[in-house]
Design an enzyme around this catalytic site. Structure first.
Site, mmCIF file in Angstrom:
data_model
loop_
_atom_site.group_PDB
_atom_site.id
_atom_site.type_symbol
_atom_site.label_atom_id
_atom_site.label_comp_id
_atom_site.label_asym_id
_atom_site.label_seq_id
_atom_site.Cartn_x
_atom_site.Cartn_y
_atom_site.Cartn_z
ATOM 1 N N HIS A 82 0.859 -1.175 0.000
ATOM 2 C CA HIS A 82 0.000 0.000 0.000
ATOM 3 C C HIS A 82 0.893 1.221 0.000
ATOM 4 C CE1 HIS A 82 -3.500 2.494 0.850
ATOM 5 N NE2 HIS A 82 -2.736 3.161 1.693
ATOM 6 N N ASP A 161 -16.144 1.153 5.742
ATOM 7 C CA ASP A 161 -15.199 2.227 5.444
ATOM 8 C C ASP A 161 -15.794 3.246 4.480
ATOM 9 O OD1 ASP A 161 -12.518 3.497 5.522
ATOM 10 O OD2 ASP A 161 -12.515 2.965 3.396
ATOM 11 N N ARG A 168 -16.678 11.171 7.621
ATOM 12 C CA ARG A 168 -15.464 11.875 8.078
ATOM 13 C C ARG A 168 -15.210 13.092 7.217
ATOM 14 N NH1 ARG A 168 -11.117 7.544 7.481
ATOM 15 N NH2 ARG A 168 -9.712 9.217 8.071
ATOM 16 N N SER A 183 -8.983 2.755 8.469
ATOM 17 C CA SER A 183 -9.482 2.822 7.102
ATOM 18 C C SER A 183 -8.531 2.097 6.143
ATOM 19 C CB SER A 183 -9.644 4.298 6.707
ATOM 20 O OG SER A 183 -9.901 4.438 5.336
ATOM 21 N N LYS A 187 -8.946 -2.413 4.799
ATOM 22 C CA LYS A 187 -8.968 -2.837 3.397
ATOM 23 C C LYS A 187 -7.834 -3.840 3.106
ATOM 24 C CE LYS A 187 -9.532 1.595 2.630
ATOM 25 N NZ LYS A 187 -9.654 2.967 2.117
HETATM 26 N N1 URA Z 1 -6.487 6.520 2.836
HETATM 27 C C1 URA Z 1 -7.536 5.761 3.234
HETATM 28 O O1 URA Z 1 -7.835 4.744 2.637
HETATM 29 N N2 URA Z 1 -8.244 6.168 4.297
HETATM 30 C C2 URA Z 1 -7.950 7.286 4.989
HETATM 31 O O2 URA Z 1 -8.621 7.585 5.953
HETATM 32 C C3 URA Z 1 -6.870 8.076 4.559
HETATM 33 C C4 URA Z 1 -6.150 7.657 3.481
#
Ligand code: URA
Ligand code: CA
Length: 441
Positions: A82, A161, A168, A183, A187
């Site tokens: 990531h 999410d 948010r 978050s 994933k």
């Molecule tokens: N990337 C994400 O997937 N979530 C966040 O809250 C911030 C960056």
């Protein structure tokens, strides 16, 4: 369980239990907790924070809010990477085929461009025919049969999410470390990888430009992933200047092909090998970091990594002839030079301004509905440490329209700081720090 009590507890700085966090995530997913209560709890979390234990429980509950893969579903040693987002960050396009060539299982779900940063899915879609919209069944079948797939996130994974992110965004609670970590990691956990490497960018073009913020994020991502039983490591890497020489969708596909052929820019190739080495060692495919780097460099030099990219493209419906004939990719109508106004050495090259200029040309989006132009972008000729004469070319803008061209060209020129003093400038260190976890489960 009473949601008001949970909000009150967090408001007063107390730690929430697993059952309380689970109650909240269940309520978000089945609609029984209204947005106003979730918004209040988000703000309480934003102000009071969360312990690593709470953040890990939240991450796990979110990961289980929809469909998810276990490492057993994917088979082999499954890995994922990531990036917190960069400018001209062509890494995923190179790293995924490279890792598959090294014998690892790589089923990766990726995203689109966000703000001034690019997105892998948009880049892949510049390849004629390439399908990023695989169903989860199609994705899983490919991973099981070929150990390789790269597709867009689907809404049936981690739905909690999606809901929380929207809330948010409109309640000023995006910039909360535990919420960001939950978050991102929910994933990754739902993706089913056993080994995960995170590329946390730092510097002007990063989502968190300051090193101390990048470090806190990296430490927290590694801690939470480790608590949930995954092998984790994070590299904090330079994003003060763009990575490689290309910024833009089809342009970065060309750069990835060059790199997979062993002829790409050194910074991009080095970063891919460094990130990949973490995962090869986790998988037991290399005894040491140095062995892993050598193995990955060989796969770039001997064509096996490129073959793996060819396979990825054709098995997802794309025209893999683009590898031997890049003119099959979308191309901009013309190239416009950005030039230096003074002679000297390039002291810095602002990645944020470069990302914004590429977006002005049409490489990115301003709203979710905007279409991007896959052909446009910026090709850098010079980077930090290079010498330039007044009037010399710094970069080329690949353009399809005159709209915003003058502004974008001025932005590119202004992104370069040229030092006329004759002093030496060296490129910033690529790997700033490395943080490794210890899995707890
Ligand atoms: N990337 C994400 O997937 N979530 C966040 O809250 C911030 C960056
Ligand atoms: Ca690049």
């Amino acid at each position: 369980m009473n949601t008001v009590d949970i909000i009150r507890k967090k408001r007063d700085g107390e730690e929430l239990t697993r059952a309380e966090i689970q109650h909240w995530v269940d309520g978000i997913s089945n609609g029984s907790i209204p947005d106003y209560q979730s918004s209040a709890l988000l703000m309480a979390i934003r102000i009071q924070g969360m312990s690593d234990e709470e953040a890990a429980v939240l991450t796990d509950a979110m990961a289980h809010s929809g469909k998810l893969f276990t490492p057993q579903d994917l088979g082999g040693f499954s890995v994922d990477k990531h990036s917190t987002g960069g400018v001209g960050d062509t890494t995923t396009l190179v790293l995924i085929p490279l890792l598959a060539a090294a014998g690892l299982t790589v089923g990766k779900l990726s995203g689109r461009a966000l703000g001034h940063t690019g997105g892998t899915i948009d880049k892949l879609e510049s390849i004629p025919g390439f399908r990023t919209d695989l169903t989860l069944d199609e994705f899983l079948k490919l991973v099981r049969e070929t150990r390789l797939a790269l597709a867009d996130h689907t809404d049936d994974m981690v739905p909690a999410d999606l809901i929380l992110y929207e809330l948010r965004d409109v309640t000023a609670t995006v910039d909360s470390l535990p919420l960001i970590v939950a978050s991102i990691m929910s994933k990754k956990i739902a993706g089913g990888a056993q080994g995960i490497v995170i590329d946390v960018k730092t510097g002007a073009g990063a989502f968190l430009p300051k090193l101390e913020d990048s470090r806190r994020l990296a430490q927290s991502l590694v801690a939470i992933g480790s608590k949930l039983g995954r092998k984790m490591s994070a590299l904090i890497t330079d994003m003060s200047q763009p990575l490689g020489l290309m910024i833009g969708n089809a342009l970065e596909v060309v750069e990835a092909i060059d790199t997979l052929r062993g002829q790409g820019p050194k910074d991009l190739a080095d970063l891919c090998c460094e990130l990949g080495a973490e995962l090869l060692v986790f998988a037991g495919e290399a005894a040491t970091h140095e062995d892993a780097i050598l193995k990955l460099q060989q796969l770039l030099a001997n064509g096996q990594a490129l073959d793996s990219f060819r396979q990825l493209i054709s098995q997802q419906g794309g025209n893999s002839s683009v590898i031997d004939d890049p003119s099959l990719l979308p191309r901009a109508a013309r190239k416009v030079e950005a030039r230096a106004t003074t002679s000297g050495t390039i002291a810095s090259l602002n990645a944020l301004e470069m990302g914004r200029a590429a977006n002005l040309l049409g490489a990115g989006r301003y709203t979710k509905e905007d279409a991007i132009d896959p052909a446009v972008g910026i090709e850098l000729k010079l980077k930090v440490g290079d010498r330039v004469e007044a009037g010399g070319i710094l970069a080329w803008l690949h353009v399809n329209s005159e709209e915003h061209l003058d502004t974008a060209c001025s932005m590119v020129e202004a992104a370069y700081t040229i030092d006329p003093s004759g002093a030496q400038h060296t490129p910033p260190r690529l790997i700033v720090e490395r943080i490794v976890g210890t899995p707890e489960d």
